[in-house]
Design an enzyme around this catalytic site. Structure first.
Site, PDB file in Angstrom:
ATOM      1  N   PRO A  47     -47.899 -56.530 -64.261  1.00 53.47           N
ATOM      2  CA  PRO A  47     -49.405 -56.018 -64.391  1.00 53.47           C
ATOM      3  C   PRO A  47     -49.881 -56.462 -65.842  1.00 53.47           C
ATOM      4  O   PRO A  47     -49.422 -55.924 -66.970  1.00 53.47           O
ATOM      5  CB  PRO A  47     -49.405 -54.530 -64.095  1.00 53.47           C
ATOM      6  CG  PRO A  47     -47.916 -54.314 -64.005  1.00 53.47           C
ATOM      7  CD  PRO A  47     -47.131 -55.223 -64.434  1.00 53.47           C
ATOM      8  N   HIS A  50     -39.926 -53.354 -66.624  1.00 49.05           N
ATOM      9  CA  HIS A  50     -40.131 -54.849 -66.893  1.00 49.05           C
ATOM     10  C   HIS A  50     -39.133 -55.704 -66.308  1.00 49.05           C
ATOM     11  O   HIS A  50     -39.199 -56.589 -65.712  1.00 49.05           O
ATOM     12  CB  HIS A  50     -40.200 -55.392 -68.433  1.00 49.05           C
ATOM     13  CG  HIS A  50     -41.795 -55.017 -68.838  1.00 49.05           C
ATOM     14  ND1 HIS A  50     -42.162 -56.009 -69.604  1.00 49.05           N
ATOM     15  CD2 HIS A  50     -42.448 -54.001 -68.926  1.00 49.05           C
ATOM     16  CE1 HIS A  50     -43.377 -55.571 -69.956  1.00 49.05           C
ATOM     17  NE2 HIS A  50     -43.691 -54.152 -69.706  1.00 49.05           N
ATOM     18  N   ASP A  51     -37.834 -55.192 -66.193  1.00 49.99           N
ATOM     19  CA  ASP A  51     -36.736 -55.913 -65.696  1.00 49.99           C
ATOM     20  C   ASP A  51     -36.912 -55.939 -64.258  1.00 49.99           C
ATOM     21  O   ASP A  51     -36.897 -56.992 -63.534  1.00 49.99           O
ATOM     22  CB  ASP A  51     -35.371 -55.287 -66.045  1.00 49.99           C
ATOM     23  CG  ASP A  51     -34.149 -56.000 -65.605  1.00 49.99           C
ATOM     24  OD1 ASP A  51     -34.496 -57.260 -65.486  1.00 49.99           O
ATOM     25  OD2 ASP A  51     -33.108 -55.432 -65.319  1.00 49.99           O
ATOM     26  N   ASP A 108     -32.159 -57.031 -62.107  1.00 50.92           N
ATOM     27  CA  ASP A 108     -31.190 -57.919 -62.404  1.00 50.92           C
ATOM     28  C   ASP A 108     -30.684 -58.294 -63.813  1.00 50.92           C
ATOM     29  O   ASP A 108     -29.913 -59.239 -64.194  1.00 50.92           O
ATOM     30  CB  ASP A 108     -31.303 -59.232 -61.900  1.00 50.92           C
ATOM     31  CG  ASP A 108     -32.604 -60.021 -62.438  1.00 50.92           C
ATOM     32  OD1 ASP A 108     -33.136 -59.277 -63.267  1.00 50.92           O
ATOM     33  OD2 ASP A 108     -32.899 -61.059 -61.846  1.00 50.92           O
ATOM     34  N   SER A 128     -32.416 -59.483 -66.099  1.00 50.34           N
ATOM     35  CA  SER A 128     -32.994 -60.907 -66.632  1.00 50.34           C
ATOM     36  C   SER A 128     -33.604 -60.763 -67.957  1.00 50.34           C
ATOM     37  O   SER A 128     -33.953 -61.762 -68.627  1.00 50.34           O
ATOM     38  CB  SER A 128     -33.706 -61.613 -65.610  1.00 50.34           C
ATOM     39  OG  SER A 128     -34.807 -60.818 -65.018  1.00 50.34           O
ATOM     40  N   GLY A 156     -36.502 -58.164 -59.197  1.00 51.96           N
ATOM     41  CA  GLY A 156     -35.501 -57.189 -59.050  1.00 51.96           C
ATOM     42  C   GLY A 156     -35.015 -56.801 -60.165  1.00 51.96           C
ATOM     43  O   GLY A 156     -34.982 -57.434 -61.356  1.00 51.96           O
TER      44      GLY A 156
END
Ligand SMILES: *[C@@H]1O[C@H](CO)[C@@H](O)[C@H](O)[C@H]1NC(C)=O
Ligand SMILES: *[C@@H]1O[C@H](CO)[C@@H](O)[C@H](O)[C@H]1NC(C)=O
Length: 189
Positions: free
Chosen positions: A157, A62-63, A70, A72, A68
């Site tokens: 997705p 998922h990250d 990162d 987040s 990319g």
């Protein structure tokens, strides 16, 4: 299956990273024991809850799928910003606590050195091995991103996509249909 896993991790770790700045020995001098610290903490957590292994691979995915690898996905929402974490797409993401615990431990040993993005990538790698998968090496040196917006998660997705839509979407990120099927296994946990 093992080869397949290696393949998609290699691809996954190539996600928008650029090869520059990354290296296998990135923390050689700044945090020499990073790999064992991650691994030991993770193994302890996985012994308590082995199902977290798949959860961590999923979180890494998922990250990486959004802008990319990162870190987040780990960012909390603020008053002004709803982060990726709080997207309905996160719903069953698990393993935040292990990552936080590892980060805390690393901060004691080498403050301010190891990025959360790298911790997540290493944890996913060690989780694969713990779960009986292959061992693979990853270059380190990812920088943590500061952008984490709920709207970006619409690029994940969605569950209602049919097979051809999914194949196309994963294909845009360099995954073959085989990679996609293997990766989807982690999404069922
Ligand atoms: C994931 O998102 C849901 C709702 O969108 C939120 O309630 C939940 O707290 C989030 N999970 C985490 C671990 O942040
Ligand atoms: C999948 O969905 C797309 C878009 O709705 C549609 O064009 C396509 O025919 C569908 N494919 C299959 C195999 O159902």
């Amino acid at each position: 299956m093992a080869n397949l896993l290696i393949l998609f991790f290699v691809i996954m770790n190539g996600f928008k990273l650029g090869v520059y700045g990354l290296s296998m020995n990135y923390y050689l001098f700044s945090c020499p024991f990073v790999d064992s610290i991650v691994k030991n903490n993770l193994n302890t957590a996985l012994q308590d809850d082995p199902t977290l292994a798949a959860g961590l691979v999923r979180m890494h995915f998922h990250d990486c799928f959004i802008e990319g690898c990162d870190g987040s996905v780990l960012i909390d929402s603020t008053k002004e910003n709803t982060a990726e974490k709080d997207s309905p797409a996160n719903l069953s993401l698990r393993g935040y606590k292990v990552i936080d615990d590892i980060k805390q431990e690393l901060e004691k040993q080498c403050p301010g050195v190891v990025s959360c993005a790298d911790i997540l990538a290493m944890a996913a790698r060690d989780a694969v091995f713990f779960a009986g998968g292959p061992i693979y090496n990853i270059p380190k040196g990812r920088k943590d991103g500061t952008r984490s917006k709920i709207e970006d998660t619409f690029n994940l997705p969605p569950p209602f996509f049919n097979a051809s839509q999914l194949i196309r979407m994963f294909g845009q990120h360099g995954f073959s249909p085989k990679d996609m099927v293997a990766l989807s296994g982690n999404n069922c946990v």
